[in-house]
Motif scaffolding. Structure first.
Motif, mmCIF file in Angstrom:
data_model
loop_
_atom_site.group_PDB
_atom_site.id
_atom_site.type_symbol
_atom_site.label_atom_id
_atom_site.label_comp_id
_atom_site.label_asym_id
_atom_site.label_seq_id
_atom_site.Cartn_x
_atom_site.Cartn_y
_atom_site.Cartn_z
ATOM 1 N N MET A 1 0.682 -1.495 0.310
ATOM 2 C CA MET A 1 -0.201 -0.319 0.092
ATOM 3 C C MET A 1 1.148 1.501 -0.073
ATOM 4 N N ASN A 2 1.045 2.197 -0.884
ATOM 5 C CA ASN A 2 1.760 3.166 -0.840
ATOM 6 C C ASN A 2 1.488 4.574 0.343
ATOM 7 N N THR A 3 2.650 5.269 0.207
ATOM 8 C CA THR A 3 1.632 6.160 1.237
ATOM 9 C C THR A 3 0.965 7.559 1.279
ATOM 10 N N ASP A 4 0.767 8.166 0.264
ATOM 11 C CA ASP A 4 -0.174 8.507 -0.219
ATOM 12 C C ASP A 4 -1.865 7.894 0.043
ATOM 13 N N THR A 5 -1.720 6.689 -0.177
ATOM 14 C CA THR A 5 -3.134 6.072 0.073
ATOM 15 C C THR A 5 -3.447 6.291 1.577
ATOM 16 N N ARG A 6 -1.950 5.945 2.164
ATOM 17 C CA ARG A 6 -2.071 6.059 3.469
ATOM 18 C C ARG A 6 -2.751 7.269 4.508
ATOM 19 N N ALA A 65 -14.074 3.611 -1.046
ATOM 20 C CA ALA A 65 -13.264 3.866 -2.485
ATOM 21 C C ALA A 65 -11.895 3.315 -1.767
ATOM 22 N N ILE A 66 -11.630 3.800 -1.075
ATOM 23 C CA ILE A 66 -9.926 3.133 -0.766
ATOM 24 C C ILE A 66 -9.787 1.985 -0.327
ATOM 25 N N ALA A 67 -10.826 1.272 0.437
ATOM 26 C CA ALA A 67 -10.810 0.138 1.014
ATOM 27 C C ALA A 67 -11.149 -1.330 -0.358
ATOM 28 N N GLU A 68 -11.556 -0.584 -1.481
ATOM 29 C CA GLU A 68 -11.976 -1.046 -2.736
ATOM 30 C C GLU A 68 -11.100 -1.126 -3.382
ATOM 31 N N ALA A 69 -10.670 -0.547 -3.613
ATOM 32 C CA ALA A 69 -9.171 0.118 -4.253
ATOM 33 C C ALA A 69 -8.233 -0.784 -4.375
ATOM 34 N N ALA A 70 -8.602 -1.534 -3.185
ATOM 35 C CA ALA A 70 -7.297 -2.117 -2.140
ATOM 36 C C ALA A 70 -7.639 -3.855 -2.271
ATOM 37 N N SER A 71 -8.783 -3.649 -2.500
ATOM 38 C CA SER A 71 -9.308 -5.204 -2.823
ATOM 39 C C SER A 71 -10.367 -6.059 -1.680
ATOM 40 N N PHE A 74 -15.581 -3.374 2.447
ATOM 41 C CA PHE A 74 -15.868 -2.143 3.330
ATOM 42 C C PHE A 74 -16.917 -2.479 4.568
ATOM 43 N N THR A 75 -16.029 -3.457 5.041
ATOM 44 C CA THR A 75 -16.515 -4.103 6.425
ATOM 45 C C THR A 75 -15.861 -3.962 7.638
ATOM 46 N N PRO A 76 -16.045 -4.702 8.664
ATOM 47 C CA PRO A 76 -15.152 -4.273 10.134
ATOM 48 C C PRO A 76 -14.004 -5.421 9.418
ATOM 49 N N GLU A 77 -14.753 -6.235 9.194
ATOM 50 C CA GLU A 77 -13.134 -7.056 8.716
ATOM 51 C C GLU A 77 -11.985 -7.259 7.586
ATOM 52 N N GLY A 78 -12.954 -6.396 6.403
ATOM 53 C CA GLY A 78 -12.198 -6.493 5.424
ATOM 54 C C GLY A 78 -11.257 -5.259 5.401
ATOM 55 N N MET A 79 -11.515 -4.233 6.734
ATOM 56 C CA MET A 79 -10.321 -3.315 7.205
ATOM 57 C C MET A 79 -9.576 -3.836 8.109
ATOM 58 N N ALA A 80 -10.011 -4.337 9.257
ATOM 59 C CA ALA A 80 -8.955 -5.458 9.661
ATOM 60 C C ALA A 80 -7.954 -5.432 8.463
ATOM 61 N N LEU A 83 -6.366 -2.965 6.966
ATOM 62 C CA LEU A 83 -5.249 -2.172 8.072
ATOM 63 C C LEU A 83 -3.465 -3.075 8.705
ATOM 64 N N SER A 84 -4.147 -4.070 8.640
ATOM 65 C CA SER A 84 -2.655 -5.163 8.907
ATOM 66 C C SER A 84 -1.859 -4.633 7.938
ATOM 67 N N ARG A 85 -2.353 -4.778 7.023
ATOM 68 C CA ARG A 85 -0.785 -4.818 5.546
ATOM 69 C C ARG A 85 -0.866 -3.135 4.989
ATOM 70 N N MET A 86 -1.031 -2.188 5.815
ATOM 71 C CA MET A 86 -0.169 -0.617 5.921
ATOM 72 C C MET A 86 0.839 -0.735 6.610
ATOM 73 N N ASP A 87 1.606 0.300 6.237
ATOM 74 C CA ASP A 87 2.810 1.069 7.645
ATOM 75 C C ASP A 87 2.043 1.619 8.265
ATOM 76 N N ASP A 88 2.569 1.461 9.809
ATOM 77 C CA ASP A 88 1.490 1.853 11.048
ATOM 78 C C ASP A 88 -0.123 1.215 11.007
ATOM 79 N N GLY A 89 0.130 0.418 10.205
ATOM 80 C CA GLY A 89 -1.040 -0.282 10.662
ATOM 81 C C GLY A 89 -1.860 -0.157 11.907
#
Length: 161
Positions: A1-6, A65-71, A74-80, A83-89
């Motif tokens: 995940m890129n820094t801009d998206t984060r 849109a951010i969640a769906e762009a990252a495949s 947009f659910t609690p599980e999907g967001m978890a 976020l676990s894949r991101m830097d500073d998740g």
């Protein structure tokens, strides 16, 4: 995940948290206005609440849109997962959890306000029925033995009493 998206997600979550806290305060003001029966204040608070809800919906669409762009869904599980894949998740997850908790408090306050408003509406409706001399519900009297007996006599308007 890129820094801009984060960074965009972080900004959106921070904005949502700020808006949710403002919404909580508006809901508390709404409770006070309903309890005090001040319709002018209530109208102002409702207008503020509607604006905050629109702004929150805009931020929610961006987060979706951010969640769906990252495949991710947009659910609690999907967001978890996202976020676990991101830097500073962990920081983003803390923001996400704070937002969810604030929204839960807003839902509770809103449901409480709905109950207050409904109770007041029922009280006004009952008063109007009494004033019109209509049966105001399951009114009962008691017979000499203490048993309830429905009131079968027709009512008279209070203005005719």
């Amino acid at each position: 995940m890129n820094t801009d998206t984060r960074h965009r997600l972080l900004r959106s979550l921070e904005t949502s948290i700020r808006l949710a806290h403002q919404l909580e305060e508006a809901l508390i003001q709404e409770t006070r206005a309903v309890e005090a029966r001040t319709p002018e204040t209530l109208q102002e608070v409702v207008a503020t609440k509607q604006g905050l809800l629109q702004d929150l919906e805009t931020e929610t669409r961006q987060q979706r849109a951010i969640a769906e762009a990252a495949s991710e869904s947009f659910t609690p599980e999907g967001m978890a997962r996202l976020l676990s894949r991101m830097d500073d998740g962990a920081v983003l997850n803390d923001h996400w959890q704070a937002l969810r908790q604030s929204i839960e408090r807003c839902n509770s306050l809103n449901q409480g306000n709905a109950r207050l408003i409904d109770r007041d509406r029922q009280r006004v409706e009952l008063s109007m029925q009494i004033l019109r001399g209509e049966e105001a519900g399951p009114a009962a009297t008691y017979d000499p033995y203490g048993r309830t007996r429905p009131n079968t006599r027709g009512g008279r308007r209070i203005t005719q009493a």
